[in-house]
Design a protein around this motif. Structure first.
Motif, short mmCIF file in Angstrom:
data_model
loop_
_atom_site.label_atom_id
_atom_site.label_comp_id
_atom_site.label_asym_id
_atom_site.label_seq_id
_atom_site.Cartn_x
_atom_site.Cartn_y
_atom_site.Cartn_z
N PRO A 28 0.82 -1.21 0.00
CA PRO A 28 0.00 0.00 0.00
C PRO A 28 0.86 1.27 0.00
CG PRO A 28 0.05 -0.95 2.18
CD PRO A 28 0.78 -1.91 1.28
N ILE A 29 0.23 2.36 -0.34
CA ILE A 29 0.88 3.67 -0.26
C ILE A 29 0.13 4.48 0.79
CG2 ILE A 29 1.42 5.81 -1.48
CD1 ILE A 29 1.51 4.12 -4.07
N PHE A 30 0.84 4.88 1.83
CA PHE A 30 0.25 5.73 2.87
C PHE A 30 0.52 7.18 2.49
CE2 PHE A 30 0.98 2.37 6.43
CZ PHE A 30 -0.05 1.61 5.92
N LEU A 31 -0.54 7.93 2.29
CA LEU A 31 -0.43 9.34 1.94
C LEU A 31 -0.72 10.16 3.19
CD1 LEU A 31 -0.20 11.67 -0.14
CD2 LEU A 31 -2.67 11.42 -0.50
N THR A 32 0.24 10.98 3.58
CA THR A 32 0.02 11.89 4.71
C THR A 32 -0.05 13.31 4.17
OG1 THR A 32 2.38 12.18 5.18
CG2 THR A 32 1.25 10.39 6.31
N LEU A 33 -0.93 14.08 4.75
CA LEU A 33 -1.13 15.46 4.33
C LEU A 33 -0.51 16.36 5.39
CD1 LEU A 33 -4.87 15.00 3.37
CD2 LEU A 33 -2.84 14.72 1.93
N GLY A 41 9.13 17.04 5.66
CA GLY A 41 9.57 15.66 5.49
C GLY A 41 8.64 14.69 6.18
N ILE A 42 9.11 13.47 6.31
CA ILE A 42 8.33 12.41 6.91
C ILE A 42 8.88 12.15 8.30
CG2 ILE A 42 7.70 9.98 6.73
CD1 ILE A 42 7.90 10.35 3.66
N THR A 43 8.02 12.23 9.29
CA THR A 43 8.46 12.04 10.67
C THR A 43 8.50 10.56 11.03
OG1 THR A 43 6.20 12.25 11.47
CG2 THR A 43 7.52 14.26 11.39
N LYS A 44 9.32 10.23 11.99
CA LYS A 44 9.38 8.85 12.48
C LYS A 44 8.40 8.74 13.64
CE LYS A 44 14.02 7.91 11.04
NZ LYS A 44 14.46 6.64 10.66
N ASP A 45 7.20 8.30 13.32
CA ASP A 45 6.16 8.15 14.33
C ASP A 45 5.38 6.88 14.04
OD1 ASP A 45 4.73 8.87 12.08
OD2 ASP A 45 4.05 10.79 12.86
N TYR A 46 4.13 6.83 14.44
CA TYR A 46 3.34 5.61 14.27
C TYR A 46 3.18 5.22 12.80
CZ TYR A 46 -0.68 8.41 12.86
OH TYR A 46 -1.51 9.26 12.20
N SER A 60 4.39 12.05 1.65
CA SER A 60 3.89 13.20 2.39
C SER A 60 3.80 14.39 1.45
CB SER A 60 4.84 13.50 3.56
OG SER A 60 4.31 14.48 4.40
N LEU A 61 2.61 14.95 1.32
CA LEU A 61 2.34 16.00 0.33
C LEU A 61 2.07 17.34 1.01
CD1 LEU A 61 1.77 16.54 -2.73
CD2 LEU A 61 -0.61 15.99 -2.24
N GLU A 62 2.71 18.38 0.50
CA GLU A 62 2.49 19.73 1.04
C GLU A 62 1.27 20.37 0.36
OE1 GLU A 62 5.68 22.81 2.37
OE2 GLU A 62 5.40 23.06 0.21
N HIS A 63 0.45 21.04 1.15
CA HIS A 63 -0.74 21.73 0.65
C HIS A 63 -0.33 22.91 -0.23
CE1 HIS A 63 -4.34 24.27 0.73
NE2 HIS A 63 -5.01 23.18 1.08
N ARG A 64 -1.12 23.20 -1.24
CA ARG A 64 -0.77 24.23 -2.22
C ARG A 64 -0.62 25.64 -1.63
NH1 ARG A 64 -4.48 25.76 -6.85
NH2 ARG A 64 -4.79 23.56 -7.16
N TYR A 65 -1.18 25.94 -0.49
CA TYR A 65 -1.10 27.29 0.05
C TYR A 65 -0.12 27.43 1.21
CZ TYR A 65 -4.62 29.57 -2.75
OH TYR A 65 -5.29 30.14 -3.79
#
Length: 120
Positions: A28-33, A41-46, A60-65
């Motif tokens: 799977p691909i986990f997408l974080t907003l 970046g991507i944090t080392k968490d759960y 991990s995707l950054e919001h456009r604004y």
């Protein structure tokens, strides 16, 4: 960090990916907003623990604004016309189509919030 160029008024969106645990071709691909702030970046968490358990990629995707993905120099009223939940969902759909080219994985969208979002 990677840069995704959208044809939606020629803007650039930053995203990060962590592929160390990715089980090709069907993991799977986990997408974080990243939410209402810059994406650092991507944090080392759960999510890292879940990625390891399920053989998932994390994107991990950054919001456009927010952050460096903002398409405008200022957040004046006319420039905020694209700041809506409908537009944010459209951005996610376009990014998924771009990123998933050639991958048969399913996506799981995980919202992440910083602690200060819960302070009153």
């Amino acid at each position: 960090m990677y840069i995704y160029v959208s044809n939606s008024f020629c803007r650039i969106t930053r995203y990060y990916e962590f592929l160390d645990n990715f089980r090709i071709p069907d993991g799977p691909i986990f997408l974080t907003l990243c939410g209402e702030g810059p994406c650092n970046g991507i944090t080392k968490d759960y999510i890292s623990v879940l990625s390891n358990k399920f053989g998932a990629a994390v994107v991990s995707l950054e919001h456009r604004y927010y952050g460096k993905s903002s398409p405008f120099e200022s957040l004046s009223a006319p420039n905020l016309r694209y700041l809506s939940s409908k537009q944010a969902l459209f951005d996610l759909a376009i990014f998924r189509k771009y990123y998933q080219a050639g991958i048969t994985s399913f996506w799981v969208c995980l919202a992440t919030f910083m602690f200060h979002d819960f302070c009153f």
